[in-house]
Motif scaffolding. Structure first.
Motif, PDB file in Angstrom:
ATOM      1  N   ARG A 111      55.777  57.623  18.052  1.00 10.89           N
ATOM      2  CA  ARG A 111      56.626  57.169  16.943  1.00 10.89           C
ATOM      3  C   ARG A 111      57.834  56.399  17.468  1.00 10.89           C
ATOM      4  N   LEU A 112      58.365  56.821  18.614  1.00 10.99           N
ATOM      5  CA  LEU A 112      59.498  56.111  19.208  1.00 10.99           C
ATOM      6  C   LEU A 112      59.077  54.700  19.609  1.00 10.99           C
ATOM      7  N   GLU A 113      57.908  54.589  20.250  1.00  8.40           N
ATOM      8  CA  GLU A 113      57.428  53.262  20.647  1.00  8.40           C
ATOM      9  C   GLU A 113      57.240  52.365  19.429  1.00  8.40           C
ATOM     10  N   GLU A 114      56.677  52.947  18.364  1.00 10.39           N
ATOM     11  CA  GLU A 114      56.471  52.158  17.146  1.00 10.39           C
ATOM     12  C   GLU A 114      57.807  51.740  16.541  1.00 10.39           C
ATOM     13  N   GLU A 127      60.688  51.359  18.142  1.00 11.93           N
ATOM     14  CA  GLU A 127      61.302  50.332  18.987  1.00 11.93           C
ATOM     15  C   GLU A 127      60.594  48.994  18.810  1.00 11.93           C
ATOM     16  N   ASP A 128      59.282  49.062  18.623  1.00 16.45           N
ATOM     17  CA  ASP A 128      58.531  47.828  18.404  1.00 16.45           C
ATOM     18  C   ASP A 128      58.921  47.201  17.062  1.00 16.45           C
ATOM     19  N   ALA A 129      59.083  48.039  16.048  1.00 18.14           N
ATOM     20  CA  ALA A 129      59.477  47.530  14.731  1.00 18.14           C
ATOM     21  C   ALA A 129      60.880  46.949  14.771  1.00 18.14           C
ATOM     22  N   ALA A 130      61.746  47.580  15.560  1.00 16.51           N
ATOM     23  CA  ALA A 130      63.114  47.076  15.673  1.00 16.51           C
ATOM     24  C   ALA A 130      63.116  45.689  16.302  1.00 16.51           C
ATOM     25  N   ASP A 131      62.131  45.452  17.174  1.00 20.08           N
ATOM     26  CA  ASP A 131      61.976  44.142  17.795  1.00 20.08           C
ATOM     27  C   ASP A 131      63.295  43.656  18.376  1.00 20.08           C
ATOM     28  N   ARG A 132      63.973  44.552  19.066  1.00 22.37           N
ATOM     29  CA  ARG A 132      65.296  44.218  19.591  1.00 22.37           C
ATOM     30  C   ARG A 132      65.164  43.373  20.839  1.00 22.37           C
ATOM     31  N   ASP A 133      65.776  42.213  20.793  1.00 17.26           N
ATOM     32  CA  ASP A 133      65.830  41.362  21.977  1.00 17.26           C
ATOM     33  C   ASP A 133      67.035  41.814  22.787  1.00 17.26           C
ATOM     34  N   HIS A 136      67.896  49.371   9.490  1.00 17.70           N
ATOM     35  CA  HIS A 136      66.946  50.445   9.182  1.00 17.70           C
ATOM     36  C   HIS A 136      66.091  50.784  10.401  1.00 17.70           C
ATOM     37  N   ALA A 137      65.643  49.747  11.107  1.00 18.83           N
ATOM     38  CA  ALA A 137      64.803  49.979  12.286  1.00 18.83           C
ATOM     39  C   ALA A 137      65.579  50.704  13.380  1.00 18.83           C
ATOM     40  N   GLU A 138      66.849  50.360  13.555  1.00 20.29           N
ATOM     41  CA  GLU A 138      67.664  51.029  14.565  1.00 20.29           C
ATOM     42  C   GLU A 138      67.830  52.508  14.217  1.00 20.29           C
ATOM     43  N   GLN A 139      67.983  52.800  12.916  1.00 19.40           N
ATOM     44  CA  GLN A 139      68.081  54.202  12.504  1.00 19.40           C
ATOM     45  C   GLN A 139      66.779  54.934  12.784  1.00 19.40           C
ATOM     46  N   GLU A 140      65.655  54.260  12.563  1.00 12.56           N
ATOM     47  CA  GLU A 140      64.364  54.866  12.868  1.00 12.56           C
ATOM     48  C   GLU A 140      64.224  55.140  14.362  1.00 12.56           C
ATOM     49  N   VAL A 141      64.731  54.246  15.186  1.00 13.72           N
ATOM     50  CA  VAL A 141      64.689  54.453  16.636  1.00 13.72           C
ATOM     51  C   VAL A 141      65.513  55.676  17.010  1.00 13.72           C
ATOM     52  N   ARG A 142      66.726  55.771  16.451  1.00 15.72           N
ATOM     53  CA  ARG A 142      67.575  56.929  16.767  1.00 15.72           C
ATOM     54  C   ARG A 142      66.911  58.231  16.338  1.00 15.72           C
ATOM     55  N   THR A 143      66.304  58.245  15.162  1.00 15.11           N
ATOM     56  CA  THR A 143      65.611  59.446  14.676  1.00 15.11           C
ATOM     57  C   THR A 143      64.443  59.798  15.587  1.00 15.11           C
TER      58      THR A 143
END
Length: 535
Positions: free
Chosen positions: A307-310, A312-318, A234-241
Protein backbone atom coordinates in the motif's frame (compact mmCIF):
# COMPACT_ATOMS: atom_id res chain seq x y z
CA UNK A 1 -19.04 23.50 -35.48
CA UNK A 2 -17.60 20.06 -36.34
CA UNK A 3 -15.44 18.51 -33.65
CA UNK A 4 -12.85 15.77 -33.34
CA UNK A 5 -13.63 12.78 -31.15
CA UNK A 6 -11.68 9.66 -30.29
CA UNK A 7 -12.35 6.63 -28.15
CA UNK A 8 -10.19 4.04 -26.37
CA UNK A 9 -7.06 4.69 -28.44
CA UNK A 10 -4.27 2.24 -27.60
CA UNK A 11 -0.75 2.03 -28.99
CA UNK A 12 2.40 0.12 -28.02
CA UNK A 13 5.90 0.28 -29.47
CA UNK A 14 7.17 -2.76 -31.41
CA UNK A 15 8.98 -3.99 -28.28
CA UNK A 16 5.67 -4.09 -26.42
CA UNK A 17 6.12 -0.96 -24.32
CA UNK A 18 2.75 0.82 -23.99
CA UNK A 19 2.57 4.41 -25.23
CA UNK A 20 -1.14 5.21 -25.10
CA UNK A 21 -3.69 3.20 -23.16
CA UNK A 22 -7.37 3.80 -23.76
CA UNK A 23 -7.26 7.55 -24.54
CA UNK A 24 -10.72 9.03 -25.03
CA UNK A 25 -11.87 12.60 -25.61
CA UNK A 26 -13.58 15.24 -27.72
CA UNK A 27 -12.00 18.43 -29.06
CA UNK A 28 -14.69 21.06 -29.59
CA UNK A 29 -14.74 24.75 -30.48
CA UNK A 30 -12.13 26.74 -28.59
CA UNK A 31 -8.53 26.22 -27.51
CA UNK A 32 -7.63 22.95 -25.79
CA UNK A 33 -4.16 22.06 -24.54
CA UNK A 34 -2.43 18.70 -24.18
CA UNK A 35 0.24 18.54 -21.46
CA UNK A 36 2.35 15.89 -19.79
CA UNK A 37 5.90 14.79 -19.06
CA UNK A 38 8.43 14.56 -21.88
CA UNK A 39 7.94 11.18 -23.53
CA UNK A 40 4.39 10.75 -22.18
CA UNK A 41 2.95 10.25 -25.67
CA UNK A 42 1.49 13.69 -26.45
CA UNK A 43 3.01 14.08 -29.91
CA UNK A 44 2.20 10.45 -30.70
CA UNK A 45 -1.45 11.00 -29.80
CA UNK A 46 -1.51 14.11 -32.00
CA UNK A 47 -0.13 12.11 -34.93
CA UNK A 48 -2.80 9.44 -34.44
CA UNK A 49 -5.52 12.10 -34.41
CA UNK A 50 -4.01 13.65 -37.56
CA UNK A 51 -4.04 10.25 -39.29
CA UNK A 52 -0.25 10.06 -39.68
CA UNK A 53 -0.03 6.83 -37.70
CA UNK A 54 -2.62 4.22 -36.81
CA UNK A 55 -3.46 3.13 -33.28
CA UNK A 56 -3.44 -0.55 -32.35
CA UNK A 57 -7.02 -0.19 -31.15
CA UNK A 58 -9.72 2.43 -30.75
CA UNK A 59 -11.40 4.83 -33.15
CA UNK A 60 -11.11 8.44 -34.33
CA UNK A 61 -13.96 10.51 -35.80
CA UNK A 62 -12.42 13.36 -37.82
CA UNK A 63 -14.27 16.37 -39.26
CA UNK A 64 -14.21 17.04 -43.03
CA UNK A 65 -11.34 19.52 -42.79
CA UNK A 66 -8.46 18.95 -40.35
CA UNK A 67 -4.98 20.54 -40.36
CA UNK A 68 -1.87 19.45 -38.46
CA UNK A 69 1.37 21.37 -37.87
CA UNK A 70 4.12 19.22 -36.27
CA UNK A 71 6.80 20.48 -33.93
CA UNK A 72 9.65 20.19 -36.42
CA UNK A 73 8.22 21.57 -39.64
CA UNK A 74 9.89 20.05 -42.71
CA UNK A 75 9.67 22.43 -45.68
CA UNK A 76 12.00 22.32 -48.69
CA UNK A 77 14.32 25.33 -48.94
CA UNK A 78 13.58 26.22 -52.61
CA UNK A 79 9.81 26.27 -52.09
CA UNK A 80 8.18 29.70 -52.14
CA UNK A 81 5.97 30.71 -49.24
CA UNK A 82 2.91 31.18 -51.46
CA UNK A 83 3.33 27.58 -52.67
CA UNK A 84 3.53 26.38 -49.06
CA UNK A 85 0.21 28.16 -48.42
CA UNK A 86 -1.28 26.67 -51.59
CA UNK A 87 -1.69 30.06 -53.25
CA UNK A 88 0.96 30.01 -55.99
CA UNK A 89 -1.36 29.00 -58.86
CA UNK A 90 -4.08 31.51 -57.87
CA UNK A 91 -1.54 34.36 -57.56
CA UNK A 92 -0.01 33.46 -60.92
CA UNK A 93 -3.46 33.46 -62.58
CA UNK A 94 -4.24 36.84 -61.02
CA UNK A 95 -1.00 38.26 -62.41
CA UNK A 96 -1.90 37.01 -65.89
CA UNK A 97 -5.41 38.48 -65.66
CA UNK A 98 -3.97 41.81 -64.47
CA UNK A 99 -1.68 41.73 -67.50
CA UNK A 100 -4.68 41.36 -69.80
CA UNK A 101 -5.33 37.61 -70.00
CA UNK A 102 -8.86 36.57 -70.97
CA UNK A 103 -8.10 32.86 -70.84
CA UNK A 104 -11.08 31.12 -69.12
CA UNK A 105 -8.61 28.74 -67.48
CA UNK A 106 -7.11 31.62 -65.48
CA UNK A 107 -10.56 32.68 -64.29
CA UNK A 108 -11.32 29.08 -63.33
CA UNK A 109 -8.14 28.95 -61.24
CA UNK A 110 -9.02 32.18 -59.41
CA UNK A 111 -12.65 31.20 -58.90
CA UNK A 112 -13.97 33.29 -55.99
CA UNK A 113 -10.49 33.99 -54.55
CA UNK A 114 -10.07 37.52 -55.93
CA UNK A 115 -9.04 38.78 -52.49
CA UNK A 116 -6.57 35.94 -51.91
CA UNK A 117 -3.57 38.23 -51.38
CA UNK A 118 -5.41 40.49 -48.93
CA UNK A 119 -6.59 37.52 -46.86
CA UNK A 120 -3.18 35.85 -46.99
CA UNK A 121 -1.44 39.09 -45.96
CA UNK A 122 -3.87 39.49 -43.06
CA UNK A 123 -3.14 35.95 -41.90
CA UNK A 124 0.62 36.52 -42.16
CA UNK A 125 0.34 39.81 -40.30
CA UNK A 126 -1.57 38.12 -37.47
CA UNK A 127 1.55 35.98 -36.97
CA UNK A 128 4.04 38.89 -37.24
CA UNK A 129 5.09 37.99 -40.79
CA UNK A 130 5.32 40.80 -43.40
CA UNK A 131 3.26 40.64 -46.63
CA UNK A 132 6.38 40.14 -48.80
CA UNK A 133 6.80 36.75 -47.09
CA UNK A 134 4.66 35.32 -49.90
CA UNK A 135 7.42 36.07 -52.42
CA UNK A 136 10.26 34.63 -50.35
CA UNK A 137 11.57 31.07 -50.37
CA UNK A 138 11.67 28.84 -47.31
CA UNK A 139 15.46 28.96 -47.42
CA UNK A 140 15.34 32.72 -46.86
CA UNK A 141 13.32 32.38 -43.64
CA UNK A 142 14.55 31.84 -40.09
CA UNK A 143 13.46 28.80 -38.09
CA UNK A 144 10.85 30.82 -36.23
CA UNK A 145 9.52 32.28 -39.48
CA UNK A 146 9.21 28.80 -41.01
CA UNK A 147 7.18 27.66 -37.99
CA UNK A 148 4.88 30.67 -38.35
CA UNK A 149 4.58 30.16 -42.12
CA UNK A 150 3.40 26.58 -41.55
CA UNK A 151 0.92 27.85 -38.97
CA UNK A 152 -0.22 30.62 -41.33
CA UNK A 153 -0.86 28.02 -44.02
CA UNK A 154 -3.03 26.04 -41.63
CA UNK A 155 -4.91 29.10 -40.33
CA UNK A 156 -5.55 30.41 -43.85
CA UNK A 157 -7.20 27.12 -44.80
CA UNK A 158 -9.72 27.62 -41.96
CA UNK A 159 -9.85 23.96 -40.89
CA UNK A 160 -12.62 22.65 -38.65
CA UNK A 161 -9.97 21.27 -36.31
CA UNK A 162 -6.36 22.43 -36.01
CA UNK A 163 -3.72 20.23 -34.33
CA UNK A 164 -0.49 21.95 -33.24
CA UNK A 165 2.66 20.62 -31.57
CA UNK A 166 4.59 23.25 -29.53
CA UNK A 167 3.78 26.17 -31.89
CA UNK A 168 5.47 28.86 -29.77
CA UNK A 169 8.85 27.14 -29.40
CA UNK A 170 11.80 29.30 -30.45
CA UNK A 171 9.60 32.37 -30.99
CA UNK A 172 10.50 35.73 -29.48
CA UNK A 173 8.06 37.36 -27.08
CA UNK A 174 6.17 39.47 -29.61
CA UNK A 175 5.84 36.66 -32.17
CA UNK A 176 4.70 34.17 -29.51
CA UNK A 177 2.09 36.66 -28.25
CA UNK A 178 0.73 37.18 -31.76
CA UNK A 179 0.55 33.44 -32.41
CA UNK A 180 -1.35 33.00 -29.15
CA UNK A 181 -3.79 35.79 -30.02
CA UNK A 182 -4.40 34.22 -33.43
CA UNK A 183 -5.17 30.84 -31.84
CA UNK A 184 -7.51 32.30 -29.24
CA UNK A 185 -9.40 34.34 -31.82
CA UNK A 186 -9.73 31.67 -34.50
CA UNK A 187 -13.05 29.97 -35.16
CA UNK A 188 -13.18 26.19 -34.85
CA UNK A 189 -11.47 23.71 -32.53
CA UNK A 190 -7.77 23.79 -31.75
CA UNK A 191 -5.79 21.15 -29.87
CA UNK A 192 -2.25 22.21 -29.01
CA UNK A 193 0.60 20.35 -27.30
CA UNK A 194 2.42 22.96 -25.25
CA UNK A 195 4.38 23.73 -22.08
CA UNK A 196 4.15 27.47 -22.70
CA UNK A 197 2.54 28.90 -19.56
CA UNK A 198 1.35 32.00 -21.43
CA UNK A 199 -0.59 29.78 -23.82
CA UNK A 200 -1.86 27.44 -21.11
CA UNK A 201 -3.20 30.41 -19.14
CA UNK A 202 -5.68 31.12 -21.98
CA UNK A 203 -6.98 27.66 -22.90
CA UNK A 204 -10.51 26.40 -22.28
CA UNK A 205 -9.53 22.89 -21.18
CA UNK A 206 -6.43 20.78 -20.55
CA UNK A 207 -5.83 17.11 -21.26
CA UNK A 208 -2.99 15.51 -19.32
CA UNK A 209 -1.04 12.50 -20.57
CA UNK A 210 0.47 10.49 -17.74
CA UNK A 211 1.83 6.96 -18.14
CA UNK A 212 -0.23 6.43 -21.25
CA UNK A 213 -3.47 7.56 -19.61
CA UNK A 214 -5.35 10.69 -20.71
CA UNK A 215 -7.27 12.76 -18.16
CA UNK A 216 -9.27 15.94 -18.80
CA UNK A 217 -9.46 19.09 -16.70
CA UNK A 218 -11.84 21.99 -17.30
CA UNK A 219 -10.41 25.50 -17.30
CA UNK A 220 -6.97 26.95 -17.87
CA UNK A 221 -3.56 26.47 -16.21
CA UNK A 222 -4.53 27.90 -12.81
CA UNK A 223 -7.48 25.49 -12.53
CA UNK A 224 -5.34 22.56 -13.67
CA UNK A 225 -2.59 23.31 -11.15
CA UNK A 226 -5.12 23.76 -8.34
CA UNK A 227 -6.62 20.35 -9.14
CA UNK A 228 -3.17 18.75 -9.19
CA UNK A 229 -2.27 20.38 -5.87
CA UNK A 230 -5.42 19.00 -4.27
CA UNK A 231 -4.60 15.54 -5.64
CA UNK A 232 -1.01 15.85 -4.46
CA UNK A 233 -2.06 16.85 -0.93
CA UNK A 234 -4.41 13.86 -0.74
CA UNK A 235 -1.73 11.53 -2.10
CA UNK A 236 0.83 12.82 0.40
CA UNK A 237 -1.63 12.11 3.22
CA UNK A 238 -2.09 8.60 1.86
CA UNK A 239 1.68 8.13 1.87
CA UNK A 240 1.92 9.28 5.49
CA UNK A 241 -0.90 6.92 6.51
CA UNK A 242 0.71 4.01 4.64
CA UNK A 243 4.10 4.69 6.25
CA UNK A 244 2.51 4.70 9.70
CA UNK A 245 0.81 1.37 8.91
CA UNK A 246 4.12 -0.17 7.78
CA UNK A 247 5.77 0.98 11.02
CA UNK A 248 2.90 -0.44 13.09
CA UNK A 249 2.88 -3.79 11.28
CA UNK A 250 6.66 -4.06 11.59
CA UNK A 251 6.43 -3.36 15.33
CA UNK A 252 3.66 -5.93 15.81
CA UNK A 253 5.68 -8.57 13.92
CA UNK A 254 8.75 -7.86 16.04
CA UNK A 255 6.66 -8.03 19.24
CA UNK A 256 5.13 -11.33 18.12
CA UNK A 257 8.54 -12.86 17.31
CA UNK A 258 10.00 -11.74 20.64
CA UNK A 259 6.98 -13.20 22.48
CA UNK A 260 7.21 -16.43 20.50
CA UNK A 261 10.87 -16.75 21.44
CA UNK A 262 10.01 -16.36 25.15
CA UNK A 263 7.17 -18.87 24.90
CA UNK A 264 9.40 -21.34 23.10
CA UNK A 265 12.00 -21.08 25.83
CA UNK A 266 9.38 -21.55 28.56
CA UNK A 267 7.84 -24.46 26.65
CA UNK A 268 11.21 -26.18 26.37
CA UNK A 269 11.61 -26.00 30.17
CA UNK A 270 8.12 -27.45 30.70
CA UNK A 271 8.65 -30.19 28.09
CA UNK A 272 11.59 -31.50 30.07
CA UNK A 273 9.11 -32.90 32.63
CA UNK A 274 6.80 -34.46 29.97
CA UNK A 275 6.93 -37.81 28.19
CA UNK A 276 8.89 -37.53 24.96
CA UNK A 277 5.93 -38.30 22.67
CA UNK A 278 3.66 -35.72 24.34
CA UNK A 279 6.43 -33.11 24.43
CA UNK A 280 7.13 -33.64 20.75
CA UNK A 281 3.47 -33.27 19.83
CA UNK A 282 3.14 -30.05 21.84
CA UNK A 283 6.31 -28.69 20.24
CA UNK A 284 5.04 -29.41 16.72
CA UNK A 285 1.68 -27.84 17.52
CA UNK A 286 3.37 -24.75 18.97
CA UNK A 287 5.63 -24.45 15.92
CA UNK A 288 2.65 -24.70 13.56
CA UNK A 289 0.72 -22.09 15.51
CA UNK A 290 3.74 -19.79 15.60
CA UNK A 291 4.35 -20.20 11.88
CA UNK A 292 0.67 -19.46 11.12
CA UNK A 293 0.57 -16.37 13.33
CA UNK A 294 3.97 -15.20 12.08
CA UNK A 295 2.73 -15.65 8.52
CA UNK A 296 -0.31 -13.52 9.28
CA UNK A 297 1.91 -10.72 10.62
CA UNK A 298 4.31 -11.01 7.67
CA UNK A 299 1.39 -10.88 5.23
CA UNK A 300 0.07 -7.79 6.97
CA UNK A 301 3.51 -6.16 6.77
CA UNK A 302 3.86 -7.07 3.10
CA UNK A 303 0.38 -5.68 2.39
CA UNK A 304 1.24 -2.46 4.26
CA UNK A 305 4.44 -2.09 2.24
CA UNK A 306 2.51 -2.70 -0.96
CA UNK A 307 0.00 0.00 0.00
CA UNK A 308 2.91 2.35 0.71
CA UNK A 309 4.41 1.68 -2.72
CA UNK A 310 1.03 2.30 -4.34
CA UNK A 311 0.57 5.51 -2.34
CA UNK A 312 4.03 6.76 -3.28
CA UNK A 313 3.38 5.84 -6.89
CA UNK A 314 0.06 7.69 -6.84
CA UNK A 315 1.73 10.71 -5.28
CA UNK A 316 4.08 10.68 -8.26
CA UNK A 317 6.42 12.96 -6.38
CA UNK A 318 9.32 14.22 -8.41
CA UNK A 319 12.09 14.45 -5.86
CA UNK A 320 13.79 17.79 -5.74
CA UNK A 321 17.26 18.50 -7.01
CA UNK A 322 19.40 19.94 -4.24
CA UNK A 323 22.99 20.60 -5.24
CA UNK A 324 25.71 22.21 -3.13
CA UNK A 325 28.01 24.00 -5.59
CA UNK A 326 30.50 26.06 -3.55
CA UNK A 327 33.17 25.96 -6.29
CA UNK A 328 30.89 27.88 -8.65
CA UNK A 329 30.80 30.92 -6.36
CA UNK A 330 32.09 34.23 -7.77
CA UNK A 331 32.91 37.29 -5.58
CA UNK A 332 30.70 40.32 -6.21
CA UNK A 333 33.28 42.49 -8.04
CA UNK A 334 35.24 39.85 -9.87
CA UNK A 335 35.35 40.19 -13.67
CA UNK A 336 33.67 37.17 -15.24
CA UNK A 337 33.50 38.15 -18.93
CA UNK A 338 34.46 41.18 -21.00
CA UNK A 339 33.42 42.26 -24.49
CA UNK A 340 35.33 45.29 -25.82
CA UNK A 341 34.34 46.73 -29.19
CA UNK A 342 33.42 43.16 -30.10
CA UNK A 343 32.03 43.12 -33.62
CA UNK A 344 29.78 40.13 -34.27
CA UNK A 345 29.29 38.47 -37.65
CA UNK A 346 25.93 40.23 -37.76
CA UNK A 347 27.75 43.57 -37.71
CA UNK A 348 26.59 44.58 -34.22
CA UNK A 349 29.28 45.99 -31.92
CA UNK A 350 29.07 44.86 -28.30
CA UNK A 351 30.62 46.47 -25.22
CA UNK A 352 29.72 44.71 -21.99
CA UNK A 353 31.16 43.53 -18.67
CA UNK A 354 29.91 40.70 -16.47
CA UNK A 355 30.96 40.87 -12.82
CA UNK A 356 30.30 38.61 -9.88
CA UNK A 357 27.26 36.34 -9.72
CA UNK A 358 25.14 38.52 -12.01
CA UNK A 359 22.13 37.05 -13.74
CA UNK A 360 21.59 38.47 -17.22
CA UNK A 361 18.89 37.82 -19.81
CA UNK A 362 19.86 38.16 -23.47
CA UNK A 363 16.80 39.30 -25.43
CA UNK A 364 15.93 40.23 -28.97
CA UNK A 365 13.83 39.12 -31.94
CA UNK A 366 14.51 35.81 -33.68
CA UNK A 367 17.53 36.21 -35.96
CA UNK A 368 18.85 39.31 -34.18
CA UNK A 369 22.14 37.63 -33.18
CA UNK A 370 21.61 36.20 -29.68
CA UNK A 371 23.12 32.78 -30.41
CA UNK A 372 25.93 34.44 -32.39
CA UNK A 373 26.79 36.55 -29.35
CA UNK A 374 26.85 33.52 -27.06
CA UNK A 375 29.04 31.51 -29.44
CA UNK A 376 31.41 34.46 -29.84
CA UNK A 377 31.64 34.94 -26.09
CA UNK A 378 32.40 31.25 -25.54
CA UNK A 379 35.06 31.21 -28.29
CA UNK A 380 33.20 29.11 -30.86
CA UNK A 381 33.19 32.04 -33.30
CA UNK A 382 35.97 34.59 -33.75
CA UNK A 383 34.81 38.22 -33.50
CA UNK A 384 35.31 40.30 -36.63
CA UNK A 385 36.84 43.00 -34.47
CA UNK A 386 37.56 43.76 -30.82
CA UNK A 387 37.74 41.09 -28.14
CA UNK A 388 35.49 38.67 -26.25
CA UNK A 389 37.11 37.23 -23.12
CA UNK A 390 35.80 34.89 -20.45
CA UNK A 391 37.93 35.13 -17.30
CA UNK A 392 36.52 32.10 -15.45
CA UNK A 393 35.59 28.50 -16.30
CA UNK A 394 32.34 28.46 -18.31
CA UNK A 395 29.60 25.93 -18.95
CA UNK A 396 26.90 25.78 -21.62
CA UNK A 397 23.43 24.28 -21.63
CA UNK A 398 22.42 24.55 -25.31
CA UNK A 399 18.90 24.65 -26.63
CA UNK A 400 19.03 21.13 -28.06
CA UNK A 401 20.78 19.60 -25.01
CA UNK A 402 23.27 18.00 -27.41
CA UNK A 403 26.22 18.15 -25.00
CA UNK A 404 25.96 14.45 -24.15
CA UNK A 405 27.72 11.65 -26.04
CA UNK A 406 24.83 9.26 -26.83
CA UNK A 407 27.16 6.24 -26.79
CA UNK A 408 28.31 6.90 -23.20
CA UNK A 409 26.53 6.36 -19.91
CA UNK A 410 25.43 9.26 -17.75
CA UNK A 411 28.36 8.59 -15.40
CA UNK A 412 30.90 8.52 -18.22
CA UNK A 413 29.48 11.70 -19.77
CA UNK A 414 30.01 13.55 -16.49
CA UNK A 415 33.47 12.01 -15.94
CA UNK A 416 34.52 13.21 -19.39
CA UNK A 417 34.04 16.78 -18.17
CA UNK A 418 35.30 16.26 -14.64
CA UNK A 419 38.98 15.36 -15.02
CA UNK A 420 40.50 13.82 -11.92
CA UNK A 421 37.15 13.01 -10.32
CA UNK A 422 36.69 9.42 -9.14
CA UNK A 423 33.67 7.35 -10.23
CA UNK A 424 32.48 7.40 -6.62
CA UNK A 425 32.56 11.21 -6.51
CA UNK A 426 30.72 11.41 -9.83
CA UNK A 427 28.02 9.04 -8.60
CA UNK A 428 27.63 11.05 -5.40
CA UNK A 429 27.15 14.19 -7.48
CA UNK A 430 24.74 12.48 -9.87
CA UNK A 431 22.60 11.26 -6.98
CA UNK A 432 21.79 14.90 -6.28
CA UNK A 433 20.48 15.13 -9.83
CA UNK A 434 18.26 12.08 -9.15
CA UNK A 435 20.52 9.59 -10.97
CA UNK A 436 20.93 7.01 -8.22
CA UNK A 437 22.47 3.58 -8.51
CA UNK A 438 21.92 1.88 -11.85
CA UNK A 439 20.25 5.02 -13.26
CA UNK A 440 23.73 6.49 -13.72
CA UNK A 441 24.71 3.57 -15.96
CA UNK A 442 21.99 4.29 -18.53
CA UNK A 443 23.23 5.27 -21.99
CA UNK A 444 22.55 8.91 -22.88
CA UNK A 445 20.80 7.72 -26.05
CA UNK A 446 18.13 5.97 -23.96
CA UNK A 447 17.21 8.92 -21.74
CA UNK A 448 13.82 10.59 -21.80
CA UNK A 449 13.57 14.34 -22.31
CA UNK A 450 13.50 15.09 -18.59
CA UNK A 451 16.36 12.70 -17.86
CA UNK A 452 18.40 14.25 -20.66
CA UNK A 453 17.92 17.70 -19.13
CA UNK A 454 19.10 16.50 -15.71
CA UNK A 455 22.07 14.69 -17.26
CA UNK A 456 23.06 17.77 -19.29
CA UNK A 457 22.74 19.93 -16.17
CA UNK A 458 24.89 17.51 -14.20
CA UNK A 459 27.44 17.40 -17.01
CA UNK A 460 27.69 21.21 -16.97
CA UNK A 461 27.56 21.85 -13.21
CA UNK A 462 29.71 18.93 -12.01
CA UNK A 463 32.49 19.72 -14.51
CA UNK A 464 36.04 20.37 -13.33
CA UNK A 465 36.94 23.11 -13.03
CA UNK A 466 33.49 24.11 -11.83
CA UNK A 467 31.77 26.61 -14.14
CA UNK A 468 31.61 30.10 -12.68
CA UNK A 469 29.77 31.33 -15.77
CA UNK A 470 26.78 29.33 -17.00
CA UNK A 471 25.19 30.08 -20.37
CA UNK A 472 21.67 28.83 -21.09
CA UNK A 473 20.12 29.03 -24.58
CA UNK A 474 16.30 28.75 -24.46
CA UNK A 475 16.51 26.24 -21.60
CA UNK A 476 12.76 25.75 -21.07
CA UNK A 477 11.84 24.80 -24.64
CA UNK A 478 10.08 21.40 -24.67
CA UNK A 479 10.43 20.98 -20.90
CA UNK A 480 7.57 19.42 -18.99
CA UNK A 481 6.58 20.95 -15.66
CA UNK A 482 8.72 18.58 -13.54
CA UNK A 483 11.84 19.14 -15.66
CA UNK A 484 11.29 22.89 -15.56
CA UNK A 485 11.06 22.73 -11.76
CA UNK A 486 14.28 20.67 -11.64
CA UNK A 487 16.09 23.27 -13.72
CA UNK A 488 14.95 26.06 -11.40
CA UNK A 489 16.01 24.02 -8.33
CA UNK A 490 19.50 23.53 -9.73
CA UNK A 491 19.83 27.21 -10.67
CA UNK A 492 18.72 28.22 -7.17
CA UNK A 493 21.86 26.50 -5.82
CA UNK A 494 24.15 27.84 -8.54
CA UNK A 495 26.46 30.60 -7.22
CA UNK A 496 28.17 31.81 -10.38
CA UNK A 497 27.22 34.25 -13.12
CA UNK A 498 24.36 33.38 -15.44
CA UNK A 499 23.55 34.48 -18.98
CA UNK A 500 20.26 33.13 -20.27
CA UNK A 501 18.43 33.45 -23.58
CA UNK A 502 14.74 32.95 -22.90
CA UNK A 503 11.34 34.32 -23.83
CA UNK A 504 9.75 32.64 -20.81
CA UNK A 505 8.90 35.62 -18.58
CA UNK A 506 7.78 33.46 -15.67
CA UNK A 507 11.03 31.47 -15.78
CA UNK A 508 13.09 34.67 -15.87
CA UNK A 509 11.21 36.03 -12.86
CA UNK A 510 11.95 32.87 -10.88
CA UNK A 511 15.61 32.82 -11.94
CA UNK A 512 15.94 36.41 -10.72
CA UNK A 513 17.65 38.17 -13.64
CA UNK A 514 19.14 41.56 -12.74
CA UNK A 515 20.26 42.90 -16.10
CA UNK A 516 19.14 42.71 -19.68
CA UNK A 517 21.19 42.62 -22.84
CA UNK A 518 19.10 43.14 -25.94
CA UNK A 519 19.39 43.82 -29.63
CA UNK A 520 17.41 46.82 -30.80
CA UNK A 521 17.53 47.65 -34.51
CA UNK A 522 21.12 46.46 -34.89
CA UNK A 523 22.25 48.15 -31.66
CA UNK A 524 23.36 46.33 -28.51
CA UNK A 525 21.73 47.65 -25.32
CA UNK A 526 22.89 46.86 -21.76
CA UNK A 527 20.38 47.93 -19.10
CA UNK A 528 18.73 46.88 -15.82
CA UNK A 529 16.21 44.07 -16.14
CA UNK A 530 12.73 45.40 -16.75
CA UNK A 531 13.93 48.75 -18.14
CA UNK A 532 12.39 47.80 -21.48
CA UNK A 533 10.38 44.74 -22.47
CA UNK A 534 12.24 42.01 -24.39
CA UNK A 535 11.49 42.17 -28.08
Amino acid sequence: MPSLSFSHLTLAWPDGRPVIAGATGTVSTGLTALVGANGAGKSTLLRILAGEITADAGSVQRPPHLAYVPQDVALTAPARADAVMGLASVRAALRRIEAGSVDPADYDVVGDDWDVEERASATLASLALPPDTLDRTVGELSGGEITRLALASALYARPDVLLLDEPTNNLDGQAAAQVLDALVERQGATLVVSHDRRLLARVDAIGEMRRGQLRWFGGALADYEAALEAERAHAEQEVRTAKADVTRQHRELRTHLEGAARRSKAGAATAADMPTILAGAKKRQAQMTQARVTGVHEDRLAAARSRLEEAEDAADRDREIRVDLPDTAVPARRDVATLRECRLRTGTVVNALVQGPERIVLAGPNGSGKTTLLRTLLGDIEPEGGTATVHVPAGLLPQRLDVLDPALSVVDNVRARAAGTSPHEVREGLARFLFRGAAGDALASTLSGGERLRAALASALLARPAPQLLVLDEPTNNLDFASRAHLLEALADYRGALIVVSHDADFLDQVGVQRQWRFDGGRFVDEPAGAAPPA
